[in-house]
Scaffold this motif. Structure first.
Motif, PDB file in Angstrom:
ATOM      1  N   TYR A 115       0.824  -1.213   0.000  1.00 31.55           N
ATOM      2  CA  TYR A 115       0.000   0.000   0.000  1.00 31.55           C
ATOM      3  C   TYR A 115       0.852   1.255   0.000  1.00 31.55           C
ATOM      4  O   TYR A 115       2.054   1.239   0.265  1.00 31.55           O
ATOM      5  N   LYS A 129      -3.994   3.796  -1.136  1.00 29.87           N
ATOM      6  CA  LYS A 129      -4.060   2.931  -2.316  1.00 29.87           C
ATOM      7  C   LYS A 129      -3.383   1.619  -1.990  1.00 29.87           C
ATOM      8  O   LYS A 129      -2.268   1.589  -1.477  1.00 29.87           O
ATOM      9  N   TYR A 133      -2.396  -2.462  -3.393  1.00 27.11           N
ATOM     10  CA  TYR A 133      -2.040  -3.160  -4.626  1.00 27.11           C
ATOM     11  C   TYR A 133      -1.957  -4.662  -4.395  1.00 27.11           C
ATOM     12  O   TYR A 133      -1.522  -5.111  -3.338  1.00 27.11           O
ATOM     13  N   SER A 171      -5.652  -2.984  -8.098  1.00 19.55           N
ATOM     14  CA  SER A 171      -5.330  -1.948  -7.125  1.00 19.55           C
ATOM     15  C   SER A 171      -6.638  -1.296  -6.705  1.00 19.55           C
ATOM     16  O   SER A 171      -7.644  -1.405  -7.404  1.00 19.55           O
ATOM     17  N   LEU A 211      -9.452  -5.955  -3.830  1.00 21.37           N
ATOM     18  CA  LEU A 211      -8.235  -6.582  -4.347  1.00 21.37           C
ATOM     19  C   LEU A 211      -8.475  -8.066  -4.591  1.00 21.37           C
ATOM     20  O   LEU A 211      -8.958  -8.775  -3.712  1.00 21.37           O
TER      21      LEU A 211
END
Length: 465
Positions: free
Chosen positions: A132, A175, A177, A187, A207
């Motif tokens: 993140y 954010k 990922y 993401s 995710l």
């Protein structure tokens, strides 16, 4: 073990210790508690409720306050009416808390720390390492544990209130990922689930991944051609890209060098680059600066056999057989695509390829105008999609060629093309002095890919220099 959801599974002295003097509690990886599985904040709160029924504990301030268990809102260091300064004893304790976020208050009521409860929605591959950013300019940080995420992440700290933290406030961006080798990428930002900021509550991130059938090789196979020649350049100002003609230029700020590879090969290398913890920017002029691969936006994705590029991304030097399977959106948000380019290969036998000294040239066999055909003094050499003659040295057993089927006007063709009558009969000549006799082959360029014209020459034993 599984995530502890019942406070009765927290036993004082085994899974939890409580220091009433320091006003701290410590979770221990023992007995029923495995840190990767963790314990819910609601179970911890319920355990404290039961303990504080006894005189051994209720002579001290209650450690925490539950605002709403469903939305995961909790507070430490307050009982809701007064402040006590209770808090987790260490970060490993904090990392074992699940299903919520929390504030940590000092005994004077100052907010010392704030944690958002990040919970991922979706299934990821076993042992996937999700990571993140708490600010768009931050380096990436791994979540503490692999697989799906359920963890409190600190988004606020005040060193004047708690000397064990630093002072920062990163509550306006988040954010996360999921990028694993040979898996699809995903993401997720705050906006994906309707949030505008992080805080002491649960925030879901979307995710998931699955097998990516468009990545052709694992990381170990990237170090060979054509992958070694595929790279990405990020520019500080848009490049003017000529897609179909000199007057057909459009702005793109990210350019992928395709090294004449297939779309899947290009995609495979790009996905590899987007998992690197190093600078992947290959721009030598007008560079946009360092671009750490792991935190760059996705650049492209497949839908069936077609590759779609994100806005501002252009791929140059693609295997000609795939020019019409790639789609672009320029910096202005306008969709762009190559005009249709027929594509194929000229193949040569060993006598023609010997020494790399042979020659080849493609002519129009039967033009629309009926003049300038092969066999005349004004025979027209066929041009490729970029306007270059299809001619040259035979330095390989196969030479690719393209043809701008929709826009080529050689020999009196009218465009745009409207029927198969616009197919182009061609004649290819080749030879290799002293090795191969001159040879002629005919074929037809249609609106298709995979055209093959084979040239097979006899050995020449008669030539004398």
């Amino acid at each position: 073990m599984a995530k502890i959801i019942d406070g009765d599974n927290l036993n004082v002295g085994t899974e939890i210790t409580i220091d009433t003097s320091a006003k701290t509690f410590t979770l221990l990886e023992a007995g029923n508690l495995v840190f990767k599985d963790g314990v819910t904040l609601q179970a911890l709160y319920s355990k404290f409720i039961k303990l504080w029924e006894t005189a051994a504990y209720n002579q001290f301030p209650f450690p925490m306050y539950a605002i709403d268990a469903k939305s995961g809102q909790f507070q430490f260091g307050t009982d809701g009416s007064s402040f006590s300064g209770w808090k987790p004893a260490n970060d490993s304790t904090r990392q074992a808390l699940r299903d919520g976020g929390w504030n940590e208050y000092t005994s004077s009521g100052a907010l010392a720390r704030q944690y958002v409860g990040i919970v991922s929605l979706g299934e990821v591959s076993a042992d996937a390492q999700l990571y993140y950013q708490r600010a768009s300019t931050d380096a990436f940080s791994n979540f503490t544990f692999t697989d799906e995420v359920n963890e409190g992440i600190q988004v606020y700290g005040d060193a004047t209130a708690d000397a064990t933290t630093t002072t920062f406030d990163k509550r306006t961006f988040f954010k996360a990922y999921c990028r694993e080798e040979q898996k699809t990428y995903s993401s997720s930002t705050l906006a994906d689930t309707g949030q505008t900021a992080t805080g002491a509550y649960t925030v879901n991130v979307l995710l998931a991944n699955a097998d990516d059938l468009n990545t052709l090789v694992a990381d170990a196979g990237i170090g060979v051609a054509p992958y070694t020649g595929i790279n990405v350049s990020y520019y500080s100002s848009a490049r003017s890209i000529d897609i179909n003609s000199a007057s057909d230029d459009f702005p793109f700020s990210i350019v992928v060098e395709g090294n004449n590879a297939t779309l899947q090969q290009i995609y495979t290398k790009v996905q590899y680059l987007l998992r690197q913890a190093t600078d992947i920017n290959s721009a030598s002029v007008d560079s946009a600066g360092e671009k750490i691969g792991k935190v760059q936006n996705d650049l492209m994705y497949f839908v069936g056999p077609d590759l779609y590029c994100r806005q501002g991304v252009f791929v140059q030097n693609i295997d000609a057989n795939f020019l019409n399977n790639i789609y672009f959106i320029d910096d202005n948000g306008t969709a762009r695509q190559y005009n249709y380019a027929s594509a194929g290969n000229l193949t040569f036998n060993s006598f023609l390829t010997s020494g790399g000294t042979g020659y080849y040239r493609m002519y129009i066999t039967d033009s629309v105008t009926g003049t300038d055909d092969y066999g005349t003094s004004t025979a027209i050499t066929v041009n490729d999609k970029d306007g270059n003659p299809i001619a040259g040295k035979i330095d390989a057993a196969s030479k690719p060629f393209t043809f701008a089927y929709d826009t080529n006007t050689q020999g009196g063709r009218t465009t745009p093309v409207t029927s198969p009558d616009d197919d182009v009969p061609v004649t290819v000549v080749a030879g290799n002095k002293g090795v191969a006799k001159p040879v002629v082959a005919t074929g037809t360029i249609s609106r298709s890919k995979g055209i093959v014209i084979s040239l097979v020459a006899e050995q020449d034993r008669a030539y004398v220099a």
